[in-house]
Design an enzyme around this catalytic site. Structure first.
Site, PDB file in Angstrom:
ATOM      1  N   CYS A 115       0.818  -1.226   0.000  1.00 47.99           N
ATOM      2  CA  CYS A 115       0.000   0.000   0.000  1.00 47.99           C
ATOM      3  C   CYS A 115       0.846   1.268   0.000  1.00 47.99           C
ATOM      4  O   CYS A 115       0.361   2.338  -0.364  1.00 47.99           O
ATOM      5  CB  CYS A 115      -0.962  -0.003   1.186  1.00 47.99           C
ATOM      6  SG  CYS A 115      -2.178  -1.325   1.060  1.00 47.99           S
ATOM      7  N   HIS A 252      -3.310   7.643   1.649  1.00 44.78           N
ATOM      8  CA  HIS A 252      -3.646   6.308   1.153  1.00 44.78           C
ATOM      9  C   HIS A 252      -5.090   6.028   1.565  1.00 44.78           C
ATOM     10  O   HIS A 252      -5.476   6.247   2.719  1.00 44.78           O
ATOM     11  CB  HIS A 252      -2.696   5.281   1.758  1.00 44.78           C
ATOM     12  CG  HIS A 252      -3.133   3.860   1.566  1.00 44.78           C
ATOM     13  ND1 HIS A 252      -3.589   3.380   0.350  1.00 44.78           N
ATOM     14  CD2 HIS A 252      -3.184   2.816   2.431  1.00 44.78           C
ATOM     15  CE1 HIS A 252      -3.900   2.098   0.491  1.00 44.78           C
ATOM     16  NE2 HIS A 252      -3.671   1.729   1.739  1.00 44.78           N
ATOM     17  N   ASN A 282      -9.933  -0.076  -0.718  1.00 43.92           N
ATOM     18  CA  ASN A 282      -8.479   0.010  -0.638  1.00 43.92           C
ATOM     19  C   ASN A 282      -7.879  -0.614  -1.904  1.00 43.92           C
ATOM     20  O   ASN A 282      -7.928  -1.829  -2.073  1.00 43.92           O
ATOM     21  CB  ASN A 282      -7.998  -0.723   0.627  1.00 43.92           C
ATOM     22  CG  ASN A 282      -6.493  -0.627   0.814  1.00 43.92           C
ATOM     23  OD1 ASN A 282      -5.764  -0.209  -0.081  1.00 43.92           O
ATOM     24  ND2 ASN A 282      -6.033  -1.030   1.993  1.00 43.92           N
TER      25      ASN A 282
HETATM   26  C1  COA Z   1     -10.721  -4.471   9.548  1.00 44.41           C
HETATM   27  C2  COA Z   1     -11.464  -3.526  10.482  1.00 44.41           C
HETATM   28  C3  COA Z   1     -12.425  -2.663   9.668  1.00 44.41           C
HETATM   29  C4  COA Z   1     -12.255  -4.341  11.486  1.00 44.41           C
HETATM   30  O1  COA Z   1     -12.923  -3.486  12.398  1.00 44.41           O
HETATM   31  P1  COA Z   1     -12.849  -3.774  13.972  1.00 44.41           P
HETATM   32  O2  COA Z   1     -13.723  -2.793  14.611  1.00 44.41           O
HETATM   33  O3  COA Z   1     -11.399  -3.808  14.359  1.00 44.41           O
HETATM   34  O4  COA Z   1     -13.511  -5.191  14.046  1.00 44.41           O
HETATM   35  P2  COA Z   1     -12.954  -6.553  14.664  1.00 44.41           P
HETATM   36  O5  COA Z   1     -11.918  -7.144  13.772  1.00 44.41           O
HETATM   37  O6  COA Z   1     -12.597  -6.334  16.086  1.00 44.41           O
HETATM   38  O7  COA Z   1     -14.272  -7.398  14.578  1.00 44.41           O
HETATM   39  C5  COA Z   1     -15.450  -7.029  15.272  1.00 44.41           C
HETATM   40  C6  COA Z   1     -16.509  -8.043  14.928  1.00 44.41           C
HETATM   41  O8  COA Z   1     -16.937  -7.833  13.573  1.00 44.41           O
HETATM   42  C7  COA Z   1     -16.865  -9.065  12.863  1.00 44.41           C
HETATM   43  N1  COA Z   1     -16.563  -8.794  11.463  1.00 44.41           N
HETATM   44  C8  COA Z   1     -15.349  -8.770  10.861  1.00 44.41           C
HETATM   45  N2  COA Z   1     -15.511  -8.487   9.558  1.00 44.41           N
HETATM   46  C9  COA Z   1     -16.832  -8.327   9.347  1.00 44.41           C
HETATM   47  C10 COA Z   1     -17.596  -8.000   8.218  1.00 44.41           C
HETATM   48  N3  COA Z   1     -17.043  -7.782   7.011  1.00 44.41           N
HETATM   49  N4  COA Z   1     -18.940  -7.895   8.363  1.00 44.41           N
HETATM   50  C11 COA Z   1     -19.534  -8.091   9.545  1.00 44.41           C
HETATM   51  N5  COA Z   1     -18.856  -8.406  10.664  1.00 44.41           N
HETATM   52  C12 COA Z   1     -17.512  -8.505  10.555  1.00 44.41           C
HETATM   53  C13 COA Z   1     -15.776  -9.848  13.553  1.00 44.41           C
HETATM   54  O9  COA Z   1     -15.911 -11.219  13.301  1.00 44.41           O
HETATM   55  C14 COA Z   1     -16.026  -9.489  15.010  1.00 44.41           C
HETATM   56  O10 COA Z   1     -17.097 -10.265  15.465  1.00 44.41           O
HETATM   57  P3  COA Z   1     -17.050 -10.856  16.978  1.00 44.41           P
HETATM   58  O11 COA Z   1     -17.032  -9.643  17.865  1.00 44.41           O
HETATM   59  O12 COA Z   1     -18.307 -11.641  17.029  1.00 44.41           O
HETATM   60  O13 COA Z   1     -15.806 -11.662  17.066  1.00 44.41           O
HETATM   61  C15 COA Z   1     -10.476  -2.594  11.253  1.00 44.41           C
HETATM   62  O14 COA Z   1      -9.725  -3.350  12.168  1.00 44.41           O
HETATM   63  C16 COA Z   1      -9.551  -1.874  10.340  1.00 44.41           C
HETATM   64  O15 COA Z   1      -9.945  -0.954   9.650  1.00 44.41           O
HETATM   65  N6  COA Z   1      -8.249  -2.245  10.314  1.00 44.41           N
HETATM   66  C17 COA Z   1      -7.307  -1.673   9.387  1.00 44.41           C
HETATM   67  C18 COA Z   1      -7.405  -2.426   8.120  1.00 44.41           C
HETATM   68  C19 COA Z   1      -6.691  -1.772   6.985  1.00 44.41           C
HETATM   69  O16 COA Z   1      -6.994  -0.665   6.635  1.00 44.41           O
HETATM   70  N7  COA Z   1      -5.760  -2.504   6.372  1.00 44.41           N
HETATM   71  C20 COA Z   1      -5.057  -2.095   5.235  1.00 44.41           C
HETATM   72  C21 COA Z   1      -3.953  -1.171   5.613  1.00 44.41           C
HETATM   73  S1  COA Z   1      -3.041  -0.803   4.178  1.00 44.41           S
END
Ligand code: COA
Length: 325
Positions: A115, A252, A282
Protein backbone atom coordinates in the site's frame (compact mmCIF):
# COMPACT_ATOMS: atom_id res chain seq x y z
CA UNK A 1 20.95 28.23 -5.70
CA UNK A 2 19.56 26.33 -8.67
CA UNK A 3 18.47 22.77 -7.91
CA UNK A 4 16.83 19.96 -9.86
CA UNK A 5 13.17 19.41 -8.96
CA UNK A 6 10.70 16.74 -10.08
CA UNK A 7 7.40 18.36 -10.95
CA UNK A 8 4.11 16.66 -11.72
CA UNK A 9 3.16 17.44 -15.32
CA UNK A 10 -0.06 15.39 -15.49
CA UNK A 11 -2.17 12.71 -13.85
CA UNK A 12 -4.55 9.94 -14.87
CA UNK A 13 -6.49 7.06 -13.37
CA UNK A 14 -8.56 4.07 -14.33
CA UNK A 15 -11.15 1.94 -12.55
CA UNK A 16 -12.49 -1.29 -14.10
CA UNK A 17 -16.10 -1.18 -15.24
CA UNK A 18 -17.52 -3.80 -12.89
CA UNK A 19 -18.72 -2.44 -9.53
CA UNK A 20 -19.24 -4.65 -6.48
CA UNK A 21 -21.41 -2.92 -3.87
CA UNK A 22 -21.64 -3.75 -0.17
CA UNK A 23 -25.08 -5.23 -0.86
CA UNK A 24 -23.53 -7.52 -3.50
CA UNK A 25 -20.93 -8.63 -0.93
CA UNK A 26 -23.60 -9.37 1.66
CA UNK A 27 -24.81 -12.09 -0.73
CA UNK A 28 -21.36 -13.74 -0.71
CA UNK A 29 -20.27 -13.46 2.95
CA UNK A 30 -21.97 -12.74 6.28
CA UNK A 31 -21.69 -8.94 6.27
CA UNK A 32 -23.83 -5.84 5.76
CA UNK A 33 -23.64 -2.41 4.15
CA UNK A 34 -24.06 -0.89 7.62
CA UNK A 35 -21.08 -2.79 9.12
CA UNK A 36 -18.75 -2.00 6.20
CA UNK A 37 -19.68 1.71 5.99
CA UNK A 38 -19.46 2.22 9.75
CA UNK A 39 -16.06 0.48 10.12
CA UNK A 40 -14.40 1.61 6.86
CA UNK A 41 -16.44 4.21 4.95
CA UNK A 42 -16.34 1.94 1.88
CA UNK A 43 -19.56 1.73 -0.20
CA UNK A 44 -18.32 -0.07 -3.30
CA UNK A 45 -15.22 -1.35 -5.08
CA UNK A 46 -14.31 -2.04 -8.73
CA UNK A 47 -13.32 -5.50 -9.93
CA UNK A 48 -11.15 -6.22 -12.98
CA UNK A 49 -12.84 -8.18 -15.78
CA UNK A 50 -11.79 -11.74 -16.52
CA UNK A 51 -8.50 -11.60 -18.39
CA UNK A 52 -7.91 -7.94 -17.48
CA UNK A 53 -4.54 -7.80 -15.71
CA UNK A 54 -2.67 -5.21 -13.65
CA UNK A 55 -0.65 -3.96 -16.64
CA UNK A 56 -3.91 -3.30 -18.55
CA UNK A 57 -5.17 -1.05 -15.74
CA UNK A 58 -1.75 0.60 -15.45
CA UNK A 59 -1.55 1.24 -19.19
CA UNK A 60 -4.93 2.98 -19.23
CA UNK A 61 -3.98 5.23 -16.28
CA UNK A 62 -0.60 5.96 -17.91
CA UNK A 63 -2.24 6.96 -21.21
CA UNK A 64 -4.55 9.36 -19.36
CA UNK A 65 -1.62 10.88 -17.43
CA UNK A 66 0.33 11.39 -20.66
CA UNK A 67 -2.71 12.94 -22.34
CA UNK A 68 -3.29 15.36 -19.46
CA UNK A 69 0.39 16.41 -19.64
CA UNK A 70 0.25 16.83 -23.42
CA UNK A 71 3.04 14.26 -23.82
CA UNK A 72 3.49 11.06 -25.86
CA UNK A 73 5.41 7.88 -24.96
CA UNK A 74 8.30 9.21 -27.12
CA UNK A 75 8.76 12.01 -24.57
CA UNK A 76 9.33 9.73 -21.56
CA UNK A 77 12.36 7.65 -20.63
CA UNK A 78 11.36 5.76 -17.49
CA UNK A 79 8.37 3.85 -16.12
CA UNK A 80 8.16 2.90 -12.45
CA UNK A 81 5.15 0.78 -11.54
CA UNK A 82 4.20 0.17 -7.92
CA UNK A 83 2.28 -3.06 -7.51
CA UNK A 84 1.93 -6.06 -5.21
CA UNK A 85 -0.21 -7.89 -7.78
CA UNK A 86 1.95 -8.16 -10.92
CA UNK A 87 0.67 -10.00 -14.02
CA UNK A 88 3.41 -12.62 -13.60
CA UNK A 89 6.12 -13.44 -11.08
CA UNK A 90 8.40 -11.99 -13.75
CA UNK A 91 8.95 -9.97 -15.89
CA UNK A 92 8.00 -6.77 -14.12
CA UNK A 93 4.55 -5.57 -15.21
CA UNK A 94 6.17 -2.20 -15.94
CA UNK A 95 7.85 -3.64 -19.06
CA UNK A 96 4.46 -4.84 -20.31
CA UNK A 97 3.14 -1.30 -19.82
CA UNK A 98 6.19 -0.07 -21.75
CA UNK A 99 5.36 -2.45 -24.63
CA UNK A 100 1.64 -1.54 -24.47
CA UNK A 101 2.61 2.12 -24.90
CA UNK A 102 4.72 1.20 -27.94
CA UNK A 103 7.98 2.21 -26.22
CA UNK A 104 11.22 0.46 -27.18
CA UNK A 105 13.53 3.06 -25.63
CA UNK A 106 14.23 3.82 -21.97
CA UNK A 107 13.65 1.40 -19.10
CA UNK A 108 10.87 0.19 -16.83
CA UNK A 109 10.70 -1.63 -13.52
CA UNK A 110 8.34 -2.48 -10.66
CA UNK A 111 8.53 -1.30 -7.06
CA UNK A 112 6.97 -3.46 -4.37
CA UNK A 113 5.95 -1.82 -1.10
CA UNK A 114 2.27 -2.90 -1.09
CA UNK A 115 0.00 0.00 0.00
CA UNK A 116 3.00 2.33 0.36
CA UNK A 117 4.08 1.47 -3.19
CA UNK A 118 3.11 4.77 -4.80
CA UNK A 119 4.95 6.84 -2.21
CA UNK A 120 8.02 4.59 -2.65
CA UNK A 121 7.79 4.78 -6.47
CA UNK A 122 7.38 8.57 -6.44
CA UNK A 123 10.40 8.92 -4.14
CA UNK A 124 12.44 6.57 -6.35
CA UNK A 125 11.49 8.50 -9.51
CA UNK A 126 12.39 11.81 -7.82
CA UNK A 127 15.79 10.40 -6.81
CA UNK A 128 16.44 9.11 -10.37
CA UNK A 129 15.50 12.49 -11.84
CA UNK A 130 17.68 14.42 -9.41
CA UNK A 131 20.58 11.98 -10.03
CA UNK A 132 20.30 12.56 -13.79
CA UNK A 133 19.19 8.97 -14.49
CA UNK A 134 15.76 10.03 -15.82
CA UNK A 135 14.16 13.15 -17.29
CA UNK A 136 10.51 12.21 -17.61
CA UNK A 137 9.16 9.33 -15.62
CA UNK A 138 5.73 7.75 -15.55
CA UNK A 139 5.00 6.76 -11.96
CA UNK A 140 2.11 4.34 -11.73
CA UNK A 141 0.29 2.52 -8.93
CA UNK A 142 -1.86 -0.38 -10.19
CA UNK A 143 -3.42 -3.39 -8.49
CA UNK A 144 -5.79 -6.29 -9.03
CA UNK A 145 -6.22 -7.17 -5.35
CA UNK A 146 -9.45 -9.04 -6.17
CA UNK A 147 -7.17 -11.86 -7.43
CA UNK A 148 -5.48 -12.37 -4.05
CA UNK A 149 -8.53 -12.07 -1.80
CA UNK A 150 -10.07 -15.00 0.03
CA UNK A 151 -13.70 -14.42 -0.95
CA UNK A 152 -14.82 -16.52 2.03
CA UNK A 153 -13.00 -14.30 4.56
CA UNK A 154 -15.29 -11.39 5.46
CA UNK A 155 -12.57 -9.72 7.52
CA UNK A 156 -10.52 -8.95 4.39
CA UNK A 157 -12.60 -9.33 1.20
CA UNK A 158 -14.82 -6.34 1.99
CA UNK A 159 -11.86 -3.95 2.20
CA UNK A 160 -10.04 -4.10 -1.13
CA UNK A 161 -10.62 -3.32 -4.82
CA UNK A 162 -8.88 -3.00 -8.20
CA UNK A 163 -7.69 0.16 -9.94
CA UNK A 164 -4.79 2.24 -11.22
CA UNK A 165 -3.48 5.79 -11.09
CA UNK A 166 -0.46 7.52 -12.60
CA UNK A 167 1.46 10.77 -12.71
CA UNK A 168 4.07 12.06 -15.13
CA UNK A 169 7.07 13.37 -13.21
CA UNK A 170 9.38 15.77 -15.10
CA UNK A 171 12.78 17.32 -14.43
CA UNK A 172 12.61 21.08 -13.83
CA UNK A 173 14.85 23.74 -12.36
CA UNK A 174 14.05 25.10 -8.91
CA UNK A 175 15.55 27.72 -6.64
CA UNK A 176 16.09 25.32 -3.76
CA UNK A 177 13.38 26.91 -1.64
CA UNK A 178 10.16 25.40 -0.29
CA UNK A 179 8.30 27.72 -2.67
CA UNK A 180 9.56 25.63 -5.61
CA UNK A 181 7.09 23.52 -7.53
CA UNK A 182 7.69 19.74 -7.39
CA UNK A 183 8.64 17.22 -4.72
CA UNK A 184 10.00 19.10 -1.70
CA UNK A 185 10.71 16.23 0.70
CA UNK A 186 10.09 12.47 1.08
CA UNK A 187 10.31 10.24 4.13
CA UNK A 188 10.22 6.44 3.80
CA UNK A 189 10.15 3.85 6.58
CA UNK A 190 9.72 0.10 7.02
CA UNK A 191 9.83 -2.39 9.88
CA UNK A 192 9.81 -6.06 8.89
CA UNK A 193 9.02 -7.24 12.42
CA UNK A 194 5.35 -6.60 11.59
CA UNK A 195 5.28 -8.94 8.57
CA UNK A 196 2.73 -11.36 10.06
CA UNK A 197 0.12 -8.64 10.70
CA UNK A 198 -0.58 -8.04 7.01
CA UNK A 199 0.74 -10.46 4.41
CA UNK A 200 -0.10 -12.87 1.59
CA UNK A 201 0.18 -16.56 2.53
CA UNK A 202 1.73 -17.58 -0.79
CA UNK A 203 4.55 -16.75 -3.17
CA UNK A 204 6.90 -18.25 -5.74
CA UNK A 205 9.71 -19.10 -3.36
CA UNK A 206 7.68 -19.95 -0.25
CA UNK A 207 4.73 -22.00 -1.47
CA UNK A 208 4.79 -21.87 -5.28
CA UNK A 209 1.23 -20.52 -5.10
CA UNK A 210 -0.14 -16.98 -5.33
CA UNK A 211 -1.80 -17.04 -1.90
CA UNK A 212 -4.40 -14.84 -0.20
CA UNK A 213 -4.33 -11.65 1.88
CA UNK A 214 -4.23 -12.31 5.65
CA UNK A 215 -4.57 -9.49 8.13
CA UNK A 216 -4.87 -8.77 11.83
CA UNK A 217 -7.13 -5.76 11.23
CA UNK A 218 -7.06 -4.37 14.76
CA UNK A 219 -3.25 -4.58 14.94
CA UNK A 220 -2.90 -2.78 11.60
CA UNK A 221 -5.30 -0.08 12.74
CA UNK A 222 -3.44 0.33 16.03
CA UNK A 223 -0.10 1.02 14.30
CA UNK A 224 -1.35 2.94 11.26
CA UNK A 225 -2.18 6.33 12.77
CA UNK A 226 1.10 6.64 14.74
CA UNK A 227 3.24 5.62 11.75
CA UNK A 228 1.44 7.96 9.37
CA UNK A 229 1.68 10.94 11.70
CA UNK A 230 5.41 10.27 12.36
CA UNK A 231 6.43 10.56 8.69
CA UNK A 232 4.23 13.60 8.14
CA UNK A 233 5.81 15.31 11.13
CA UNK A 234 9.21 14.42 9.60
CA UNK A 235 8.13 16.25 6.44
CA UNK A 236 7.04 19.28 8.50
CA UNK A 237 10.38 19.31 10.37
CA UNK A 238 12.35 19.09 7.10
CA UNK A 239 10.53 22.03 5.50
CA UNK A 240 9.28 24.21 8.34
CA UNK A 241 5.69 23.82 7.15
CA UNK A 242 2.79 22.95 9.44
CA UNK A 243 -0.66 21.45 8.92
CA UNK A 244 -2.04 24.97 8.35
CA UNK A 245 0.21 25.43 5.30
CA UNK A 246 -1.16 22.37 3.48
CA UNK A 247 -3.66 22.98 0.70
CA UNK A 248 -4.60 19.29 0.41
CA UNK A 249 -4.01 16.11 2.39
CA UNK A 250 -4.15 13.13 0.01
CA UNK A 251 -3.74 9.98 2.11
CA UNK A 252 -3.65 6.31 1.15
CA UNK A 253 -7.31 5.34 0.86
CA UNK A 254 -7.46 2.28 3.13
CA UNK A 255 -10.14 3.18 5.55
CA UNK A 256 -12.02 6.39 6.38
CA UNK A 257 -11.53 5.90 10.11
CA UNK A 258 -7.72 5.77 9.72
CA UNK A 259 -7.79 8.83 7.43
CA UNK A 260 -9.97 10.83 9.84
CA UNK A 261 -7.96 9.83 12.92
CA UNK A 262 -4.65 10.78 11.24
CA UNK A 263 -5.99 14.15 10.06
CA UNK A 264 -7.36 14.86 13.52
CA UNK A 265 -4.09 13.97 15.27
CA UNK A 266 -2.16 16.20 12.86
CA UNK A 267 -4.76 19.00 13.16
CA UNK A 268 -5.40 18.99 9.41
CA UNK A 269 -8.80 20.61 8.73
CA UNK A 270 -11.38 18.07 7.47
CA UNK A 271 -12.14 20.19 4.37
CA UNK A 272 -8.51 19.74 3.23
CA UNK A 273 -8.74 15.93 3.22
CA UNK A 274 -9.31 14.20 -0.13
CA UNK A 275 -11.29 11.00 0.43
CA UNK A 276 -12.29 8.61 -2.36
CA UNK A 277 -12.18 5.29 -0.46
CA UNK A 278 -15.99 5.16 -0.47
CA UNK A 279 -15.96 4.68 -4.27
CA UNK A 280 -13.16 2.15 -4.76
CA UNK A 281 -12.14 0.63 -1.41
CA UNK A 282 -8.48 0.01 -0.64
CA UNK A 283 -6.72 -0.27 -4.01
CA UNK A 284 -3.29 -0.51 -2.33
CA UNK A 285 -0.59 1.22 -4.46
CA UNK A 286 -3.26 2.71 -6.76
CA UNK A 287 -5.17 4.54 -4.05
CA UNK A 288 -3.14 7.77 -3.73
CA UNK A 289 -2.95 8.49 -7.48
CA UNK A 290 -6.66 7.63 -7.80
CA UNK A 291 -7.54 10.18 -5.10
CA UNK A 292 -5.06 12.71 -6.48
CA UNK A 293 -6.37 12.44 -10.04
CA UNK A 294 -9.94 12.80 -8.79
CA UNK A 295 -9.08 16.05 -6.98
CA UNK A 296 -7.13 17.35 -9.99
CA UNK A 297 -9.92 16.63 -12.45
CA UNK A 298 -12.69 18.08 -10.29
CA UNK A 299 -10.68 21.30 -9.99
CA UNK A 300 -9.73 21.13 -6.32
CA UNK A 301 -5.97 20.81 -6.86
CA UNK A 302 -4.49 23.88 -8.57
CA UNK A 303 -1.02 25.04 -9.59
CA UNK A 304 1.21 25.89 -6.60
CA UNK A 305 -1.03 24.07 -4.10
CA UNK A 306 0.89 22.31 -1.31
CA UNK A 307 0.02 18.58 -1.18
CA UNK A 308 0.83 16.03 1.50
CA UNK A 309 0.69 12.40 0.33
CA UNK A 310 1.08 9.53 2.79
CA UNK A 311 0.69 5.77 2.97
CA UNK A 312 1.07 2.82 5.30
CA UNK A 313 0.85 -0.86 4.41
CA UNK A 314 2.13 -4.42 4.56
CA UNK A 315 5.65 -4.94 5.90
CA UNK A 316 5.00 -2.64 7.62
CA UNK A 317 6.03 0.05 5.15
CA UNK A 318 5.07 3.70 5.42
CA UNK A 319 6.04 7.09 4.05
CA UNK A 320 5.15 10.65 3.10
CA UNK A 321 5.79 12.90 0.11
CA UNK A 322 5.29 16.66 0.30
CA UNK A 323 5.00 18.40 -3.06
CA UNK A 324 3.97 21.67 -4.60
CA UNK A 325 1.66 21.12 -7.58
C1 COA B 1 -10.72 -4.47 9.55
C2 COA B 1 -11.46 -3.53 10.48
C3 COA B 1 -12.43 -2.66 9.67
C4 COA B 1 -12.26 -4.34 11.49
O1 COA B 1 -12.92 -3.49 12.40
P1 COA B 1 -12.85 -3.77 13.97
O2 COA B 1 -13.72 -2.79 14.61
O3 COA B 1 -11.40 -3.81 14.36
O4 COA B 1 -13.51 -5.19 14.05
P2 COA B 1 -12.95 -6.55 14.66
O5 COA B 1 -11.92 -7.14 13.77
O6 COA B 1 -12.60 -6.33 16.09
O7 COA B 1 -14.27 -7.40 14.58
C5 COA B 1 -15.45 -7.03 15.27
C6 COA B 1 -16.51 -8.04 14.93
O8 COA B 1 -16.94 -7.83 13.57
C7 COA B 1 -16.87 -9.07 12.86
N1 COA B 1 -16.56 -8.79 11.46
C8 COA B 1 -15.35 -8.77 10.86
N2 COA B 1 -15.51 -8.49 9.56
C9 COA B 1 -16.83 -8.33 9.35
C10 COA B 1 -17.60 -8.00 8.22
N3 COA B 1 -17.04 -7.78 7.01
N4 COA B 1 -18.94 -7.89 8.36
C11 COA B 1 -19.53 -8.09 9.54
N5 COA B 1 -18.86 -8.41 10.66
C12 COA B 1 -17.51 -8.50 10.55
C13 COA B 1 -15.78 -9.85 13.55
O9 COA B 1 -15.91 -11.22 13.30
C14 COA B 1 -16.03 -9.49 15.01
O10 COA B 1 -17.10 -10.26 15.46
P3 COA B 1 -17.05 -10.86 16.98
O11 COA B 1 -17.03 -9.64 17.87
O12 COA B 1 -18.31 -11.64 17.03
O13 COA B 1 -15.81 -11.66 17.07
C15 COA B 1 -10.48 -2.59 11.25
O14 COA B 1 -9.73 -3.35 12.17
C16 COA B 1 -9.55 -1.87 10.34
O15 COA B 1 -9.95 -0.95 9.65
N6 COA B 1 -8.25 -2.25 10.31
C17 COA B 1 -7.31 -1.67 9.39
C18 COA B 1 -7.41 -2.43 8.12
C19 COA B 1 -6.69 -1.77 6.99
O16 COA B 1 -6.99 -0.66 6.63
N7 COA B 1 -5.76 -2.50 6.37
C20 COA B 1 -5.06 -2.10 5.24
C21 COA B 1 -3.95 -1.17 5.61
S1 COA B 1 -3.04 -0.80 4.18
Amino acid sequence: MSVVRSIVAGSGSYLPEKILTNEDLAKIVDTSDEWIVQRTGIKQRHIAAEGQVTSDLATEAAKRALESAGRTPDDIDTIILATATPDNTFPASAVTVQANLGMTHGYAFDVHAVCSGFVYALTTADAYIRAGLAKRCLVIGAETFSRILDWEDRTTCVLFGDGAGAVLLERADGEGSTQDRGILTSHLRSDGRHKEKLFVDGGPSGTQTVGHVRMEGREVFKHAVGMITDVIEDAFSATGFSADDLTWFIPHQANKRIIDASAKKLKIAPEKVVTTVQWHGNTSAASIPLALDTAVRDGRVKKNDLLMLEAMGGGFTWGSVLLRW
